[in-house]
Structure formats: structure tokens, C-alpha cells
Design a protein around this motif. Structure first.
Motif, short mmCIF file in Angstrom:
data_model
loop_
_atom_site.label_atom_id
_atom_site.label_comp_id
_atom_site.label_asym_id
_atom_site.label_seq_id
_atom_site.Cartn_x
_atom_site.Cartn_y
_atom_site.Cartn_z
N LEU A 1 0.82 -1.20 0.00
CA LEU A 1 0.00 0.00 0.00
C LEU A 1 0.86 1.26 0.00
O LEU A 1 0.57 2.23 -0.71
CB LEU A 1 -0.93 -0.01 1.21
CG LEU A 1 -1.85 1.20 1.38
CD1 LEU A 1 -2.82 1.32 0.21
CD2 LEU A 1 -2.63 1.11 2.70
N ARG A 2 1.92 1.25 0.80
CA ARG A 2 2.77 2.43 0.89
C ARG A 2 3.60 2.64 -0.37
O ARG A 2 3.87 3.78 -0.76
CB ARG A 2 3.69 2.31 2.11
CG ARG A 2 2.97 2.50 3.43
CD ARG A 2 3.90 2.28 4.60
NE ARG A 2 3.28 2.68 5.86
CZ ARG A 2 3.85 2.53 7.05
NH1 ARG A 2 5.06 1.97 7.13
NH2 ARG A 2 3.23 2.92 8.14
N GLU A 3 4.01 1.56 -1.00
CA GLU A 3 4.84 1.70 -2.19
C GLU A 3 4.01 1.93 -3.45
O GLU A 3 4.53 2.42 -4.46
CB GLU A 3 5.70 0.44 -2.37
CG GLU A 3 6.74 0.26 -1.28
CD GLU A 3 7.55 -1.01 -1.47
OE1 GLU A 3 7.21 -1.79 -2.40
OE2 GLU A 3 8.51 -1.23 -0.69
N GLY A 4 2.74 1.59 -3.43
CA GLY A 4 1.90 1.75 -4.61
C GLY A 4 1.34 3.17 -4.73
O GLY A 4 1.55 4.04 -3.87
N SER A 5 0.61 3.39 -5.81
CA SER A 5 0.00 4.69 -6.05
C SER A 5 -1.29 4.81 -5.24
O SER A 5 -2.13 3.91 -5.26
CB SER A 5 -0.31 4.85 -7.54
OG SER A 5 -0.98 6.08 -7.78
N ARG A 6 -1.41 5.90 -4.53
CA ARG A 6 -2.58 6.10 -3.69
C ARG A 6 -3.76 6.72 -4.45
O ARG A 6 -4.91 6.57 -4.03
CB ARG A 6 -2.23 6.98 -2.49
CG ARG A 6 -1.23 6.34 -1.53
CD ARG A 6 -0.96 7.26 -0.35
NE ARG A 6 0.00 6.70 0.57
CZ ARG A 6 -0.30 5.94 1.63
NH1 ARG A 6 -1.56 5.64 1.86
NH2 ARG A 6 0.64 5.49 2.42
N VAL A 7 -3.47 7.47 -5.55
CA VAL A 7 -4.54 8.16 -6.29
C VAL A 7 -4.32 7.96 -7.79
O VAL A 7 -3.23 7.65 -8.25
CB VAL A 7 -4.56 9.67 -5.97
CG1 VAL A 7 -4.89 9.90 -4.51
CG2 VAL A 7 -3.23 10.32 -6.33
#
Length: 289
Positions: A186-192
Motif C-alpha cells: 500500500l505504501r509503495e503503490g499509487s494512492r490516487v
């Protein structure tokens, strides 16, 4: 003088060279002992011997050693329960004045100190002996405790409680590893994503257009960011609970809940503050925007 007349200076000097047991018996042969007819007579005889040997050890003339033994023989039967400390001091003073009037000042002080220490510091013990406590019987109760037989050790395999402990530890560790992997992704992926924002051509944008585009992008991604932060906060909470459960399971054998709670709190404070600080800051920032 309360003796049979056979206790001479030569005899008392000979008695002083004997061992204690033989000395008590030999000295006792020179007196009559009508005061007691039970075990107290032995205590009486030993008391007389101890006083006489003290006088001999301090260098008293032999005739004064004999008189010291006579004083001791007369004092002992009077050490009963009705004799308090003042009466005892008067008794010692009168006995010394009557039987040993010619003692040197040094010998008088030493002998008085010895009798005072012996008769006063051990007054209750002497009163009990003279009063007949030596003949009292003591009933002792025998208590026997039977323990269950010790079970034989296991020939092989693992104890049931140990196996259950290992199984729970493995389950918690596996679940915790999965949660931490989800948090890392989650932290390394794109949030938006900006798919919902219509971006015009670059040459069509002026300053107001750029500001409008930024506002539209922020508004479009605000919900996505808050949802992502909520998922991260939920994962952090789940990870924290799993770590608490695993630590509590590892320390359950200590049977000390206060110890577990205190040390787990110290171990998890840094983790919680470090990981949640950024989440709370970002979440509050977007809410204020």
C-alpha cells in the motif's frame, strides 16, 4: 558453711583441673542437696560449679573459691518466679557481704558483675528451671504430607501445552507477515489516479487555468487519499494487535499480567508513534483542505 567439711583448698584446686562433667560430680560430693529431688538438682549442681570455676579462673584464693561455691548454692533455690530484679540485687549484695567480706576491690567487682550478668540476664530462664519447668513435657505433633506420584517423563513427542503454544505462535507470525506485506504494498503503490480529471492542452492553459486544474485534481483525489490513509491506519491497528497477541503469548509463562502490559507498551510505543504520525498528519491535512 553449707558443706560437709571435706572441701579443702587442696581439693578445690584439684577439682578445678578436671573436665567439666567430672568436676561437677566431684564438687557435688562435698555438699548435701536437699533442696531438689528431681532434674533441678543437676542444674543446681552445675550452677554451683560454674560460679566456683569463675572464681578460680579470676585468681581468687582457694578458700574464697570455696566460699563462692557456697554463695552459689544458697542463691540458686531463691531464683524462683517471685524474685524480681531489685530483690535479686539485694540478695547478691547480702550474700557477698556475708561470705566474701575480704575480697579485693577488683575481685569483688568482677564477681559481682558475673553474678549480676548471670542471674539478671538469664533471670527468666533460671526462674523457669527453679520453678520446675524442666519437668514439663512437650507434646509434639507429627504432620505427614503425601504428594501425588511424579509422572514419568515423556519418551518422545512434545508436551500438549507446548505444542499449542507453538501452533498459536506460528499462526500469529504468518498472519502478521501477510499484514506487513499488504502495508508495504500500500505504501509503495499509487494512492490516487487522475483518470477523472480532464487535462486540456498545455498551450490552452493560463495561470487561472492551472489553478483550476490543480483544484480539480485535489478535489478528485481527496476521497482516494482519505480512503488509502484509512486502509493504512486499519492495517497498522491490525498489525499492532497481532504483535501484542504474539508478545503476550510468548510471555504467558511468566504469569505476570502487569509485567506483560508494561513491557508491551514500551515495545509498541515507538512503532505506533512512528507509523501513525505520518498517517494522522496527512489525514488531517486533506480534511482541512
Amino acid at each position: 558453711m553449707d558443706s560437709k567439711g571435706s572441701l579443702t583448698e587442696r581439693e578445690i584446686a584439684h577439682i578445678a583441673r578436671h573436665q567439666r562433667e567430672n568436676g561437677v560430680q566431684r564438687l557435688s560430693c562435698h555438699f548435701s542437696w536437699p533442696e531438689f529431688c528431681d532434674e533441678r538438682r543437676c542444674f543446681h549442681q552445675e550452677f554451683v560449679y560454674d560460679v566456683a570455676m569463675f572464681a578460680a579462673a579470676r585468681g581468687f584464693p582457694w578458700f574464697n573459691v570455696i566460699r563462692a561455691s557456697v554463695i552459689a548454692k544458697g542463691i540458686f533455690p531463691q531464683l524462683g518466679a517471685g524474685l524480681d530484679v531489685p530483690k535479686l540485687l539485694y540478695l547478691l549484695r547480702d550474700a557477698l557481704s556475708e561470705c566474701l567480706p575480704n575480697l579485693t576491690s577488683v575481685h569483688r567487682r568482677e564477681f559481682t558483675q558475673f553474678l549480676t550478668d548471670t542471674c539478671i540476664t538469664r533471670r527468666r530462664l533460671l526462674q523457669a528451671v527453679v520453678g520446675g519447668a524442666a519437668n514439663m513435657s512437650i507434646a509434639q505433633l507429627h504432620l505427614e504430607v503425601q504428594l501425588p506420584p511424579t509422572p514419568c517423563p515423556l519418551a518422545q513427542g512434545t508436551d500438549l501445552h507446548e505444542w499449542e503454544h507453538q501452533r498459536q505462535q506460528a499462526e500469529l507470525t504468518s498472519t502478521l507477515r501477510k499484514m506487513e506485506e499488504r502495508l508495504r504494498s500500500l505504501r509503495e503503490g499509487s494512492r490516487v489516479t487522475l483518470g477523472e480529471v480532464d487535462v486540456p492542452e498545455v498551450n490552452q492553459l493560463d495561470e487561472e487555468g492551472v489553478l483550476a486544474l490543480v483544484r480539480a485534481a485535489v478535489k478528485a483525489t481527496e476521497g482516494q487519499m482519505l480512503a488509502s490513509l484509512n486502509r493504512e491506519a486499519s492495517l497498522l491497528n491490525d498489525i499492532l494487535q497481532l504483535k501484542l497477541q504474539r508478545a503476550a503469548l510468548a510471555t504467558r509463562r511468566l504469569h505476570n499480567p502487569a509485567y506483560i502490559q508494561t513491557h508491551l507498551q514500551k515495545r509498541t510505543e515507538g512503532f505506533w508513534e512512528k507509523d501513525m504520525a505520518s498517517v494522522i498528519f496527512l489525514k488531517s491535512h486533506f480534511q482541512l483542505s
